[in-house]
Design a protein around this motif. Sequence first.
Motif, short mmCIF file in Angstrom:
data_model
loop_
_atom_site.label_atom_id
_atom_site.label_comp_id
_atom_site.label_asym_id
_atom_site.label_seq_id
_atom_site.Cartn_x
_atom_site.Cartn_y
_atom_site.Cartn_z
N SER A 195 33.67 41.91 43.22
CA SER A 195 34.49 40.89 42.58
C SER A 195 34.10 39.55 43.18
O SER A 195 33.50 39.50 44.26
N HIS A 196 34.43 38.48 42.50
CA HIS A 196 34.17 37.17 43.10
C HIS A 196 35.26 36.82 44.11
O HIS A 196 34.98 36.56 45.27
N ILE A 197 36.49 36.82 43.66
CA ILE A 197 37.62 36.56 44.54
C ILE A 197 37.93 37.84 45.32
O ILE A 197 37.95 38.92 44.73
N PRO A 198 38.14 37.75 46.63
CA PRO A 198 38.41 38.97 47.40
C PRO A 198 39.66 39.71 46.92
O PRO A 198 40.69 39.08 46.63
N ILE A 199 39.57 41.03 46.86
CA ILE A 199 40.74 41.84 46.60
C ILE A 199 41.65 41.84 47.82
O ILE A 199 42.87 41.75 47.72
N LEU A 200 41.04 41.92 49.00
CA LEU A 200 41.75 41.83 50.28
C LEU A 200 40.83 41.12 51.26
O LEU A 200 39.65 41.42 51.34
#
Length: 303
Positions: A195-200
């Motif tokens: 993903s581009h934005i971190p999941i965590l």
Amino acid sequence: MNRREVISSLGLLGAGALVGGKGLSASSRKRSIRIAHLTDVHLRDYDDAPKKFEKCLHALQSISDAPDMIFNGGDTIFDALGAEKSSVERQWKLWDSIIKEENSLPIVHCIGNHDVWGAGDKSDILYGKAYAVDKMGLSLPYYSMEKAGWKFIVLDSTHPVGEGWYTGKLDDEQFDWLENELANTDSNRPIMVMSHIPILTATGFYEGNEKEGNWVVPGSWMHIDFNRIKKLFLKHPNVKLCVSGHMHLVDHVQYNGVTYCCNGAVSGNWWGNEMYHETHAGFALIDLYDDGGFDVEYRTYNW
């Protein structure tokens, strides 16, 4: 200088800590594939960014044990969110020209928030994510593929909120798709998610980000639906590794049997400086093994 020339003079500055996932002993497992995870290139035509990006491509391709392919984690061009169409087109043309001349590896693309065209005519067929989908040669902004015994799931983590803003999450349609993808994957096949934005992530704790005596991590920095995704991953222990960018920082978070790696930025401090806070411009080398294990190492390079 192009991709066919040997770039022996462009070495790597160093490497970050090696993070590994559980698997068999080193002597009994076999590497399935080596990936270079490049994220946040933010390519633009000033600050000498094109030449610096070329050096990154040369450096990773001149590694003696070179990667088999590139996973591009998004924010490929400098910014389409606030740009007119002519500017967006120039940015993509610059990307295409450098990739054509300086890269020989196949690329898997992920959309970043700055790849989304948000300042043009909303009636234009390419408005929004359609522009990036077209330029990246995708049919949808999220998809899956299988290769070398692994399954790769590429998510679209940019969810529009208002005019030109975004938050990190999956809408219901994409979440349902992800749920089905995991359910229909052989439980013995290991999975890597990009993903581009971190999941965590642990990168959201910037100095000065304490609000009224508490830490506040904005939804534009990390998935606000983490708990929903976490519960889904718990049902599928073959989800081994999640990689992201966006924060221009490096971390490795292990939680509930999943390793989350935020892998810095090729552009460092948006090409103005090689360092962003404590992180040098670079990329990650990811080795995936036939037993579901993996190694992730952050590599820096000379500008």
